[in-house]
Motif scaffolding. Sequence first.
Motif, PDB file in Angstrom:
ATOM      1  N   MET A   1       0.826  -1.205   0.000  1.00  0.00           N
ATOM      2  CA  MET A   1       0.000   0.000   0.000  1.00  0.00           C
ATOM      3  C   MET A   1       0.864   1.260   0.000  1.00  0.00           C
ATOM      4  SD  MET A   1      -3.205   0.433  -0.067  1.00  0.00           S
ATOM      5  CE  MET A   1      -3.695   2.020  -0.647  1.00  0.00           C
ATOM      6  N   LEU A   2       1.844   1.266   0.933  1.00  0.00           N
ATOM      7  CA  LEU A   2       2.693   2.439   1.040  1.00  0.00           C
ATOM      8  C   LEU A   2       3.484   2.636  -0.249  1.00  0.00           C
ATOM      9  CD1 LEU A   2       3.223   4.499   3.298  1.00  0.00           C
ATOM     10  CD2 LEU A   2       5.366   3.289   3.742  1.00  0.00           C
ATOM     11  N   GLU A   3       3.907   1.510  -0.785  1.00  0.00           N
ATOM     12  CA  GLU A   3       4.690   1.552  -2.017  1.00  0.00           C
ATOM     13  C   GLU A   3       3.888   2.192  -3.145  1.00  0.00           C
ATOM     14  OE1 GLU A   3       6.691  -1.566  -5.125  1.00  0.00           O
ATOM     15  OE2 GLU A   3       5.471  -2.292  -3.462  1.00  0.00           O
ATOM     16  N   LEU A   4       2.603   1.852  -3.148  1.00  0.00           N
ATOM     17  CA  LEU A   4       1.687   2.414  -4.137  1.00  0.00           C
ATOM     18  C   LEU A   4       1.707   3.941  -4.082  1.00  0.00           C
ATOM     19  CD1 LEU A   4      -0.027   0.211  -5.603  1.00  0.00           C
ATOM     20  CD2 LEU A   4      -1.985   1.038  -4.353  1.00  0.00           C
ATOM     21  N   PHE A   5       1.656   4.456  -2.849  1.00  0.00           N
ATOM     22  CA  PHE A   5       1.621   5.905  -2.693  1.00  0.00           C
ATOM     23  C   PHE A   5       2.929   6.558  -3.087  1.00  0.00           C
ATOM     24  CE2 PHE A   5      -1.863   5.114   0.438  1.00  0.00           C
ATOM     25  CZ  PHE A   5      -2.809   5.674  -0.366  1.00  0.00           C
ATOM     26  N   VAL A   6       4.024   5.902  -2.705  1.00  0.00           N
ATOM     27  CA  VAL A   6       5.328   6.473  -3.042  1.00  0.00           C
ATOM     28  C   VAL A   6       5.451   6.581  -4.558  1.00  0.00           C
ATOM     29  CG1 VAL A   6       7.803   6.120  -2.923  1.00  0.00           C
ATOM     30  CG2 VAL A   6       6.382   5.594  -0.945  1.00  0.00           C
ATOM     31  N   GLN A   7       5.100   5.507  -5.243  1.00  0.00           N
ATOM     32  CA  GLN A   7       5.187   5.533  -6.706  1.00  0.00           C
ATOM     33  C   GLN A   7       4.242   6.557  -7.304  1.00  0.00           C
ATOM     34  OE1 GLN A   7       5.498   2.173  -9.049  1.00  0.00           O
ATOM     35  NE2 GLN A   7       6.335   0.819  -7.493  1.00  0.00           N
ATOM     36  N   GLY A   8       3.017   6.576  -6.761  1.00  0.00           N
ATOM     37  CA  GLY A   8       2.029   7.519  -7.271  1.00  0.00           C
ATOM     38  C   GLY A   8       2.479   8.955  -7.080  1.00  0.00           C
ATOM     39  N   THR A   9       3.013   9.245  -5.887  1.00  0.00           N
ATOM     40  CA  THR A   9       3.469  10.607  -5.608  1.00  0.00           C
ATOM     41  C   THR A   9       4.579  10.998  -6.564  1.00  0.00           C
ATOM     42  OG1 THR A   9       3.055  10.034  -3.310  1.00  0.00           O
ATOM     43  CG2 THR A   9       4.096  12.146  -3.724  1.00  0.00           C
ATOM     44  N   ALA A  10       5.493  10.066  -6.797  1.00  0.00           N
ATOM     45  CA  ALA A  10       6.589  10.370  -7.709  1.00  0.00           C
ATOM     46  C   ALA A  10       6.078  10.666  -9.114  1.00  0.00           C
ATOM     47  CB  ALA A  10       7.566   9.187  -7.744  1.00  0.00           C
ATOM     48  N   GLU A  11       5.039   9.960  -9.524  1.00  0.00           N
ATOM     49  CA  GLU A  11       4.499  10.179 -10.868  1.00  0.00           C
ATOM     50  C   GLU A  11       3.748  11.501 -10.969  1.00  0.00           C
ATOM     51  OE1 GLU A  11       4.696   8.414 -13.584  1.00  0.00           O
ATOM     52  OE2 GLU A  11       5.368   6.410 -12.969  1.00  0.00           O
ATOM     53  N   ILE A  12       2.953  11.787  -9.932  1.00  0.00           N
ATOM     54  CA  ILE A  12       2.058  12.935 -10.022  1.00  0.00           C
ATOM     55  C   ILE A  12       2.786  14.253  -9.769  1.00  0.00           C
ATOM     56  CG2 ILE A  12       0.054  14.041  -8.944  1.00  0.00           C
ATOM     57  CD1 ILE A  12      -0.712  11.733 -10.733  1.00  0.00           C
ATOM     58  N   PHE A  13       3.703  14.261  -8.811  1.00  0.00           N
ATOM     59  CA  PHE A  13       4.347  15.528  -8.490  1.00  0.00           C
ATOM     60  C   PHE A  13       5.456  15.893  -9.462  1.00  0.00           C
ATOM     61  CE2 PHE A  13       1.935  14.974  -4.680  1.00  0.00           C
ATOM     62  CZ  PHE A  13       1.615  16.265  -4.319  1.00  0.00           C
ATOM     63  N   GLN A  14       5.052  15.975 -10.718  1.00  0.00           N
ATOM     64  CA  GLN A  14       5.925  16.555 -11.724  1.00  0.00           C
ATOM     65  C   GLN A  14       5.189  17.785 -12.207  1.00  0.00           C
ATOM     66  OE1 GLN A  14       7.253  13.644 -14.699  1.00  0.00           O
ATOM     67  NE2 GLN A  14       6.051  12.171 -13.566  1.00  0.00           N
ATOM     68  N   PHE A  15       5.957  18.781 -12.602  1.00  0.00           N
ATOM     69  CA  PHE A  15       5.323  20.062 -12.904  1.00  0.00           C
ATOM     70  C   PHE A  15       4.218  19.916 -13.962  1.00  0.00           C
ATOM     71  CE2 PHE A  15       5.210  24.264 -14.964  1.00  0.00           C
ATOM     72  CZ  PHE A  15       4.765  24.976 -13.869  1.00  0.00           C
ATOM     73  N   HIS A  16       4.538  19.221 -15.063  1.00  0.00           N
ATOM     74  CA  HIS A  16       3.549  19.210 -16.147  1.00  0.00           C
ATOM     75  C   HIS A  16       2.306  18.413 -15.764  1.00  0.00           C
ATOM     76  CE1 HIS A  16       5.508  15.352 -17.100  1.00  0.00           C
ATOM     77  NE2 HIS A  16       4.456  15.056 -17.819  1.00  0.00           N
ATOM     78  N   ILE A  17       2.461  17.388 -14.936  1.00  0.00           N
ATOM     79  CA  ILE A  17       1.282  16.620 -14.513  1.00  0.00           C
ATOM     80  C   ILE A  17       0.389  17.480 -13.617  1.00  0.00           C
ATOM     81  CG2 ILE A  17       0.484  14.578 -13.262  1.00  0.00           C
ATOM     82  CD1 ILE A  17       1.881  13.607 -15.628  1.00  0.00           C
ATOM     83  N   LEU A  18       1.013  18.240 -12.746  1.00  0.00           N
ATOM     84  CA  LEU A  18       0.225  19.102 -11.863  1.00  0.00           C
ATOM     85  C   LEU A  18      -0.558  20.128 -12.671  1.00  0.00           C
ATOM     86  CD1 LEU A  18       2.718  19.634  -8.913  1.00  0.00           C
ATOM     87  CD2 LEU A  18       0.644  18.264  -8.916  1.00  0.00           C
ATOM     88  N   ILE A  19       0.098  20.686 -13.690  1.00  0.00           N
ATOM     89  CA  ILE A  19      -0.599  21.653 -14.551  1.00  0.00           C
ATOM     90  C   ILE A  19      -1.784  20.972 -15.240  1.00  0.00           C
ATOM     91  CG2 ILE A  19      -0.377  23.053 -16.644  1.00  0.00           C
ATOM     92  CD1 ILE A  19       0.983  24.366 -14.378  1.00  0.00           C
ATOM     93  N   ILE A  20      -1.565  19.741 -15.711  1.00  0.00           N
ATOM     94  CA  ILE A  20      -2.643  19.023 -16.396  1.00  0.00           C
ATOM     95  C   ILE A  20      -3.833  18.831 -15.455  1.00  0.00           C
ATOM     96  CG2 ILE A  20      -3.298  16.756 -17.309  1.00  0.00           C
ATOM     97  CD1 ILE A  20      -0.516  16.598 -18.540  1.00  0.00           C
ATOM     98  N   ILE A  21      -3.543  18.444 -14.211  1.00  0.00           N
ATOM     99  CA  ILE A  21      -4.646  18.241 -13.261  1.00  0.00           C
ATOM    100  C   ILE A  21      -5.393  19.551 -13.040  1.00  0.00           C
ATOM    101  CG2 ILE A  21      -5.282  17.549 -10.916  1.00  0.00           C
ATOM    102  CD1 ILE A  21      -2.964  15.713 -10.843  1.00  0.00           C
ATOM    103  N   LEU A  22      -4.633  20.634 -12.893  1.00  0.00           N
ATOM    104  CA  LEU A  22      -5.258  21.939 -12.662  1.00  0.00           C
ATOM    105  C   LEU A  22      -6.183  22.302 -13.822  1.00  0.00           C
ATOM    106  CD1 LEU A  22      -5.381  24.441 -10.829  1.00  0.00           C
ATOM    107  CD2 LEU A  22      -3.533  25.402 -12.162  1.00  0.00           C
ATOM    108  N   LEU A  23      -5.683  22.125 -15.052  1.00  0.00           N
ATOM    109  CA  LEU A  23      -6.511  22.432 -16.222  1.00  0.00           C
ATOM    110  C   LEU A  23      -7.757  21.548 -16.236  1.00  0.00           C
ATOM    111  CD1 LEU A  23      -3.832  22.867 -19.024  1.00  0.00           C
ATOM    112  CD2 LEU A  23      -5.186  24.628 -17.910  1.00  0.00           C
ATOM    113  N   GLY A  24      -7.551  20.270 -15.875  1.00  0.00           N
ATOM    114  CA  GLY A  24      -8.684  19.349 -15.833  1.00  0.00           C
ATOM    115  C   GLY A  24      -9.739  19.814 -14.844  1.00  0.00           C
ATOM    116  N   VAL A  25      -9.288  20.236 -13.670  1.00  0.00           N
ATOM    117  CA  VAL A  25     -10.236  20.689 -12.644  1.00  0.00           C
ATOM    118  C   VAL A  25     -11.020  21.895 -13.158  1.00  0.00           C
ATOM    119  CG1 VAL A  25     -10.421  21.739 -10.368  1.00  0.00           C
ATOM    120  CG2 VAL A  25      -8.933  19.790 -10.695  1.00  0.00           C
ATOM    121  N   VAL A  26     -10.301  22.847 -13.768  1.00  0.00           N
ATOM    122  CA  VAL A  26     -10.987  24.042 -14.280  1.00  0.00           C
ATOM    123  C   VAL A  26     -11.999  23.645 -15.349  1.00  0.00           C
ATOM    124  CG1 VAL A  26     -10.669  26.189 -15.540  1.00  0.00           C
ATOM    125  CG2 VAL A  26      -9.072  25.574 -13.729  1.00  0.00           C
ATOM    126  N   ALA A  27     -11.579  22.781 -16.275  1.00  0.00           N
ATOM    127  CA  ALA A  27     -12.494  22.340 -17.335  1.00  0.00           C
ATOM    128  C   ALA A  27     -13.702  21.650 -16.723  1.00  0.00           C
ATOM    129  CB  ALA A  27     -11.776  21.400 -18.297  1.00  0.00           C
TER     130      ALA A  27
END
Lengths: 502, 160
Positions: A1-27
């Motif tokens: 479980m913890l491993e899942l989060f570590v991997q997920g955090t590493a994937e998501i906390f990249q600048f361009h992914i964060l921007i994509i999520i933000l745009l998605g939320v606005v849309a």
Amino acid sequence: MLELFVQGTAEIFQFHILIIILLGVVAGIVAGLIPGFSVTMAIVLTLPLTFGMDPVGGIAAMIGVLVGGMSGGLITATLLGIPGTPSAVATTFDAYPMARKGQPGKALSIGIWASFLSSIVSFFILITIAPQIASFALMFGPWEMFSLIVAALTIIAGVTGESILKGLIAGVFGLLIATIGADPIVGVSRFSFDIQMLRAGIPFLVVLIGMFAISRLLNSIERTELEKDHKKKQEDKIKDIKFILKPKETLINVVKRPLNLIRSSVIGAVIGAIPGAGGSIANIIAYDQAKKWSKESKKFGEGHEEGIVASEAGNNSTVGGDLIPTLALGIPGSAVTAVLLSALMIHGINPGPLLMTNEPSIAGSIFIAFLVASFFMLITQFLGIRFFVRVTEIPTHILVPVILMLCVIGTYVLNNRVTDLYLLLIVGVVGYFFAKYKFALAPVIIGVILGPIAEVNLRRAFMANPDWTLFFSRPISLTFLILAVLMILFTVWQTRRVNAQT
Amino acid sequence: MGEIVIGILIILLCLLLYFNSDGFPQINETHLDPGSYPRLVASILFILCLLLLIQKVRNMISGRDERIRGNFRDNLNYIWTEYRLVIITFAVLVLYIVFITILGFIISSILFIVATALIIGPKKKKDIVIAGTVSVMVTLGLYFFFETALNVRFPNGLLF
């Protein structure tokens, strides 16, 4: 479980992914607040944009749209008394009266906090339950998977639409049109009748865009619909409404009564997890329960805080619930998660009980993206609400052609095939008439996406052992089939009872 | 009425697929060939639609469903006023899709948006200007976004 989060955090906390999520939320928020433009439509049209991205980016964008969309309906529900999406119907009961009494800012802030906090609650429900179900589902053989799909489709047919018979027809119709094209095991081309258009089968995305966008748009320009829309826009000039948001005070207000918030969130998550039932049912039930349990139930409907909290918590927490069967079993509970699954498939990732073990980074990123999107939703709602409100001023006659064009682009982009566009027209007309005569569209979509999976499991079951009684003698499989039968009996009994009363 | 028509059409589809599900090449001694599952699904759907038809026809005979009221012309008039925009917009959409391969993506999209906006909305000079500006901006914006960011090649059409 913890491993899942570590991997997920590493994937998501990249600048361009964060921007994509933000745009998605606005849309998502924008889509949610425009009456007549549903969250499903937004997510369907987001899918083509994600083809060029890596899988994590694509999924992050869609989670953003989903979370944003669930909270977007709140704005129009509060200020205009029109639910921007069906998920915000109960929000109008109390938020609109409160806004009318001169406290629109307070109503909006409470709704935003309720949306956010319930997302967090449903996030924890998701991460505790989904892995358990997935590891349980690892015991499933093809028999169980097939029976599970039968049960899921029956439940979807039962909870959506007018009658279970129509729901079942819609679902099985989806299964049937999914058999057109290449056979999933040996690859023989079926039912193409030498028509070029059908040789590759009917692509899932074309069915989605046709059914949920084209048919909905055609519906919105019927004369009575247009007049309704016009009347509502004249009644309240939204730009004249002035409001001040009070984030801090309302947070205290909401948190002071945690019971209502948590109860509504749990209701939302449970309903979200049931295939077919989603935000549009959850917000009503959560509101109803809050009213029953409240000490001040008489004040409900006149602008009571708890009513807003219940409705908004109820609809936003369905997102977490909806993701449970999607991630743990590969069974989408709604049209929206069906799109999410198809996005995974386009990127070559097979959804199912093995997803969390085989693709921990994907599963982890979905969890983390959900969490991040909830925070973005909170921030963008509080900072941007003034701009979002202006979106409702875009007239229908501009909106409809632009979205129709987006549908055409989205369909074309899938395979760069012009023949898909003709298919889109046909599916659009079919969807229009289905909706007109109250055949629910969600079962069709879920039938189309589950059809090949059902077929593969059925045939694998017979390859492993030609004895068909195994479907009834294996206990888990039998349980699912009994569940399906019970669902049918229950809805038939229910309609009988309703008919007898009237 | 609509339900009955939909039911009959789906039944026809079931029959069509059912009787075309023979003769797929078999690979080995599996117990289900590529046609078995479609046959199963088509049979179930056939039965469900039959049930729906029976239910609806019974309702109609017992008079619980409202039958077609008024004469034929009134009905037609009603359908035309209610669904005029739906029919016209759909026709324009069909034309748009046909013209994409002839005029190319950009020109047909701009024309489509302007035409549909004017069909649905008011037709004053100001509206034409707004619709025109929006259509050009949206079309070009999307075109370049998809061509550069996603490497999609849109149909250029025969003329350009």
